[in-house]
Design an enzyme around this catalytic site. Structure first.
Site, PDB file in Angstrom:
ATOM      1  N   HIS A  22     -11.705  -4.615   8.276  1.00 30.59           N
ATOM      2  CA  HIS A  22     -12.279  -4.446   6.936  1.00 30.59           C
ATOM      3  C   HIS A  22     -13.595  -3.673   6.964  1.00 30.59           C
ATOM      4  CE1 HIS A  22      -9.535  -7.865   6.278  1.00 30.59           C
ATOM      5  NE2 HIS A  22      -9.533  -7.542   5.012  1.00 30.59           N
TER       6      HIS A  22
ATOM      7  N   GLU B  55       0.816  -1.227   0.000  1.00 26.90           N
ATOM      8  CA  GLU B  55       0.000   0.000   0.000  1.00 26.90           C
ATOM      9  C   GLU B  55       0.841   1.266   0.000  1.00 26.90           C
ATOM     10  OE1 GLU B  55      -0.682  -2.626   1.868  1.00 26.90           O
ATOM     11  OE2 GLU B  55      -2.680  -3.246   1.213  1.00 26.90           O
TER      12      GLU B  55
END
Lengths: 324, 332
Positions: free
Chosen positions: A129, A60
């Site tokens: 999440h 990321e």
């Protein structure tokens, strides 16, 4: 008008912008062959090829950093971070580099990039999440923050974000991707910093965005039965924030409820409430109410997850309290 | 030596500019004329000047928190540099960045950074951009041995290797990350070994020898330009001052410092030029005098320059957007 899903509206926005400008590219985890974890880049790889639609490693920080490097040297990258929960890994690049470069370097550079990511609860996928971390982004000078609630807004705002010369964080709610709505086939732009009055009303103003906009709309429909007329405002972009539209509404209703799925402490709603207090205290007939996510890691179990985020009844209760 | 006398004198001049600039900065820090933090490049001059002499003017570099040398080697100007360090309106970044954030994007210097290792992915992105725009540009990405222990180093090398991007990773191994010696915190001592994990070539050069740096980087640059992807070049070097002005240097010995002072890149290169009868001692003294005068004139320019207007505090946070893209009245 034709109806398409929220995710197809996003695909269409990127398609149109990639056709319009050769410098637009898409990069991220599973964005190419797979078409995006939630299908929001489906078909782009087939249409534009591997040079412009790039699968990356699970990196990321490098995704965000490479987007910055490409942006300051002439490209217009769209970088996808699969879940906003993973943005922690990219925060150094986003907060210390993308947001600050222009200012730190004396206004001599621009960072035209969009960091698309996905957030929110609703699929029982627990604390890593399901978060709504937009307040972190809103806190940082130098970033724009866009959170659409409808397919129509998604397309127009994504196109504006891609064309803008600033780093834009574009957060899509995971429960909205399949939602259908009217979306023109033509090229259109929704400017950043323009709120949308999703429902007119006269007794109370409800500000809500992203998936919670729909929760607020359901609450408003039910409140009509009790003869409470709620005006529902969708800021659509949290930064820049269209405070004028909110204040104009509060001037009419004198009451304000703000809904957000993020953790309550230091929530986006806290900032909006303070801005209204600073700029429109005299307009208010009642204390402002916040309806926010609980200050808890989002749990997996469906009953716990539901309890951790705002629902229609929470909004109705808050409205009734301020309307007493 | 295959370079012309003019080129070689130019390298010497650049290295002297950096050394004298850094010594002047140390002096101005002591007098509190320069505020804040400055990480000095003295001792490492051969790396920046050698590396930048191996690239073209339109190539890119990314720099570090110890970035004065990189900026000057990439064609940066002493007065704008010194003014920036002094927080003046005439500095490269209008005084907003200071020592750790000098950039000159129009000259291909994509900027220094205060966060160790954070420019590695930016260099990778610039290389991606050069590749996609088919400009044949390469990127020199400077970083230290300390940065090679950070996660983003690995993400960046991997991404550059997978996409075969035109970037040269230039590791300035000066043996210490602030006070912690590489031998106490890095599992390997040749940072070049870390390239193995990404299947890219690596080279080690003498970071105190400008021509060795130049030749080594040149090979990596040629490879990058031919589309063969990234290379990791490790330059063994040493910083003469402490990490910053408040550093008592208790973590290293006086003997070690002396040993590296004896390898001074400027002295070594001067001797080589004299031995090869390229320059005379008098000519070298003349170059040093020009450097001294240039640094003094930069100091004068910086001190006499105005501070930024406080009214400009909130300028340039955002790039201007056309009206159809943005409601200008919204709160940012």
């Amino acid at each position: 008008m034709r109806e398409i899903t929220f995710k197809d509206a996003l695909v269409e926005a990127m398609q149109e912008e990639m056709k319009r400008d050769d410098n637009v590219l898409v990069m991220g985890e599973d964005v190419a062959i797979y078409g995006g974890a939630y299908g929001a880049t489906k078909g782009l790889y087939e249409q534009f090829g591997e040079e412009r639609v790039r699968d990356t490693a699970i990196s990321e920080s490098a995704i965000a950093g490479a987007a910055i490097g490409a942006a300051i040297t002439g490209m217009r990258p769209i970088a996808e971070i699969m879940y906003i929960d993973f943005i922690t890994q990219a925060m150094d690049q986003l907060v210390n580099q993308a947001a600050k470069m222009r200012y730190m370097f004396g206004g001599k550079t621009t960072v035209p990039m969009v960091l698309r990511t996905e957030g929110g609860a609703g699929r029982c996928i627990a604390a890593h999440h399901s978060q709504s971390l937009e307040a972190w982004i809103m806190h940082v000078p130098g970033l724009y923050l866009v959170m659409p609630s409808t397919p129509y807004d998604a397309k127009g705002l994504l196109k504006a974000s891609i064309r803008d010369d600033n780093p834009v964080v574009f957060i899509e709610h995971k429960m909205l991707y399949g939602m259908k709505g009217e979306v023109p086939e033509k090229d259109y732009i929704i400017p950043l910093g323009v709120a949308d009055i999703k429902k007119e009303g006269s007794d109370v103003t409800i500000v809500a965005y992203s998936r919670q906009l729909h929760v607020a709309m359901e609450a408003a429909a039910e409140l009509e039965k009790d003869n409470i007329s709620a005006e529902v405002i969708d800021p659509r972009t949290l930064k820049p924030l269209d405070l004028d539209t909110i204040l104009t509404s509060v001037k009419k209703t004198s009451k304000l409820v703000i809904v957000s799925e993020g953790y309550k402490t230091c929530n986006v709603a806290s900032e909006i409430a303070m801005l209204v207090t600073e700029h429109g205290f005299d307009l208010l007939d009642a204390p402002i109410k916040r309806v926010c996510g609980a200050d808890v890691p989002v749990p997996m179990s469906p009953v716990l997850e539901d309890a951790a985020i705002p629902n229609k009844q929470n909004v109705i209760n808050a409205v009734k309290e301020v309307c007493q | 030596m295959k370079e012309s006398k003019e080129e070689l004198s130019g390298y010497l001049r650049r290295m002297m500019d950096i050394r004298l600039f850094e010594e002047k900065v140390m002096e101005l820090l002591a007098k509190n004329i320069i505020k804040g933090a400055s990480h000095l490049y003295a001792g490492e001059e051969a790396v920046a000047v050698g590396a930048c002499s191996a690239i073209e003017e339109d190539d890119y570099i990314t720099s570090t928190h110890r970035g004065h040398g990189h900026c000057l080697a990439k064609g940066g100007k002493l007065p704008e540099m010194m003014a920036e360090l002094c927080g003046k309106a005439t500095g490269y970044c209008k005084g907003r960045g200071g020592s750790m954030h000098i950039a000159d994007v129009t000259k291909g210097n994509l900027g220094a950074t205060g966060i160790v290792a954070s420019n590695l992915p930016v260099a990778v992105g610039a290389a991606l951009s050069a590749k996609m725009r088919k400009t044949n540009q390469v990127v020199l990405c400077f970083f230290g041995d300390g940065a090679s222990n950070n996660g983003i180093f690995h993400e960046s090398l991997n991404m550059a290797a997978v996409w075969r991007l035109p970037v040269v990773f230039v590791c300035e191994n000066n043996l210490y990350g602030m006070s912690v010696a590489a031998k106490r915190c890095s599992a390997v001592q040749d940072m070049a070994d870390k390239a193995k994990g990404y299947d890219i070539p690596s080279m080690i050069c003498d970071g105190m020898d400008i021509l060795d740096v130049k030749e080594t980087i040149k090979k990596a640059v040629e490879r990058a330009r031919e589309g063969d992807g990234p290379t990791l070049v490790e330059c063994k070097t040493y910083r003469y001052f402490g990490h910053s002005r408040s550093d008592p240097r208790a973590y290293r010995t006086k003997e070690e410092e002396k040993e590296w002072r004896n390898k001074c890149p400027i002295k070594q290169f001067s001797k080589k030029l004299i031995d090869n009868k390229i320059l005379t001692e008098e000519e070298i003294a003349q170059i040093e005098k020009q450097s001294e005068e240039a640094v003094e004139s930069a100091e004068k320019f910086a001190i006499e320059s105005p501070y930024p207007d406080v009214k400009e505090l909130m300028d340039d946070i955002y790039a201007p957007s056309p009206a159809d893209l943005l409601n200008g009245g919204a709160i940012r």
